[in-house]
Design an enzyme around this catalytic site. Sequence first.
Site, PDB file in Angstrom:
ATOM      1  N   THR A  61      -8.027   2.402  10.119  1.00  0.00           N
ATOM      2  CA  THR A  61      -8.443   3.048  11.494  1.00  0.00           C
ATOM      3  C   THR A  61      -9.448   2.130  12.314  1.00  0.00           C
ATOM      4  O   THR A  61      -9.284   1.883  13.269  1.00  0.00           O
ATOM      5  CB  THR A  61      -8.806   4.283  11.397  1.00  0.00           C
ATOM      6  OG1 THR A  61      -8.015   5.227  10.470  1.00  0.00           O
ATOM      7  CG2 THR A  61      -8.967   5.032  12.547  1.00  0.00           C
TER       8      THR A  61
ATOM      9  N   ASP B 196       0.683  -1.118  -0.191  1.00  0.00           N
ATOM     10  CA  ASP B 196      -0.026  -0.120  -0.113  1.00  0.00           C
ATOM     11  C   ASP B 196       1.025   1.287  -0.173  1.00  0.00           C
ATOM     12  O   ASP B 196       1.915   1.294   0.716  1.00  0.00           O
ATOM     13  CB  ASP B 196      -0.698  -0.152   1.152  1.00  0.00           C
ATOM     14  CG  ASP B 196      -2.039   1.037   1.271  1.00  0.00           C
ATOM     15  OD1 ASP B 196      -2.418   1.499   0.138  1.00  0.00           O
ATOM     16  OD2 ASP B 196      -2.322   1.395   2.319  1.00  0.00           O
ATOM     17  N   HIS B 197       0.646   2.288  -0.892  1.00  0.00           N
ATOM     18  CA  HIS B 197       1.203   3.449  -0.671  1.00  0.00           C
ATOM     19  C   HIS B 197       2.876   3.242  -1.012  1.00  0.00           C
ATOM     20  O   HIS B 197       3.709   3.680  -0.332  1.00  0.00           O
ATOM     21  CB  HIS B 197       1.158   4.301   0.279  1.00  0.00           C
ATOM     22  CG  HIS B 197      -0.433   4.935   0.526  1.00  0.00           C
ATOM     23  ND1 HIS B 197      -0.675   5.870  -0.165  1.00  0.00           N
ATOM     24  CD2 HIS B 197      -1.335   4.722   1.285  1.00  0.00           C
ATOM     25  CE1 HIS B 197      -1.923   6.366  -0.023  1.00  0.00           C
ATOM     26  NE2 HIS B 197      -2.468   5.313   0.915  1.00  0.00           N
TER      27      HIS B 197
HETATM   28 ZN   LIG Z   1      -4.236   5.190   1.689  1.00  0.00          ZN
END
Ligand SMILES: [Zn+2]
Length: 275
Positions: free
Chosen positions: A228, A82-83
Amino acid sequence: MTLVTLRDVLKPALEEGRAVAGLVCLGWEDARAYAMAAQDEGLPVILQAGPGARAHMPIPVWGATLRNLAEEVDVPVVIHLDHGKSADEARAAIDAGFTSIMYDGSLDPLDKNIEDTARIAEMAHAAGLSCEGELGVVGYVDGAPSRGTDPDEAARFAAATGVDALAISVGNVHLQTEAAQGLDRARIDAIAARTSLPLVIHGGSGVPAAERLRLARETPITKFNIGTELRQTFGRALRNRLEQDPDTFDRIAILGGIEPDLRAAARAVLRGLAG
Ligand SMILES: [Zn+2]
């Protein structure tokens, strides 16, 4: 074991009007709980290692960890970077056995984002992996501001980069601790009208569960990144466990004790997107 790419899970999801959860993993216990939750539900899952995870544990260890979990279950599992921020990181993920890479050039000017993402997508495809790009900026709570995805730019980005999925900014924000605001449906529909790519929502925790399902059914959004929300479950369960049993000091006992809560929360997330 059913190791697959984003392409393998997002195409059918797109056709069937559902979405797949990209669950943000930070360690062995949460990753294991998420893999088992997918097994419980009989649904595909995307296990993601993002920048936080990679600062905590090296990419080769993540690759081995997530591949090991994928071997334990029968459902399709995507192991996703991710990213990703560089070709070196993409190469490390390929070498470590990931099946998918996100390249995030969203803060760069459009032309540079297209050029860099196209290069990473080509590298990923040559190695049999899928690639996700990002256009527009998905900001952070108390951090970088967002910039909405331009639908015309999305059409150009999709055609020029060859990515398999596109992360868009349509009112979503990273690290939201409460599911509050709605997304910009008009912008989503405008993007959907100009590209046939599966769309990805980062900051999925900030989108109410009922809206996630509605968007999965009615739009080409087929991947919601959820971090989150599950980290809150982890933190709450850990706090409760330590308070209830103040004499426990063994890490395996402590963390093992909270896995059922995490697994149940992940099952609900996965089920909530399944159409
Ligand atoms: Zn993201």
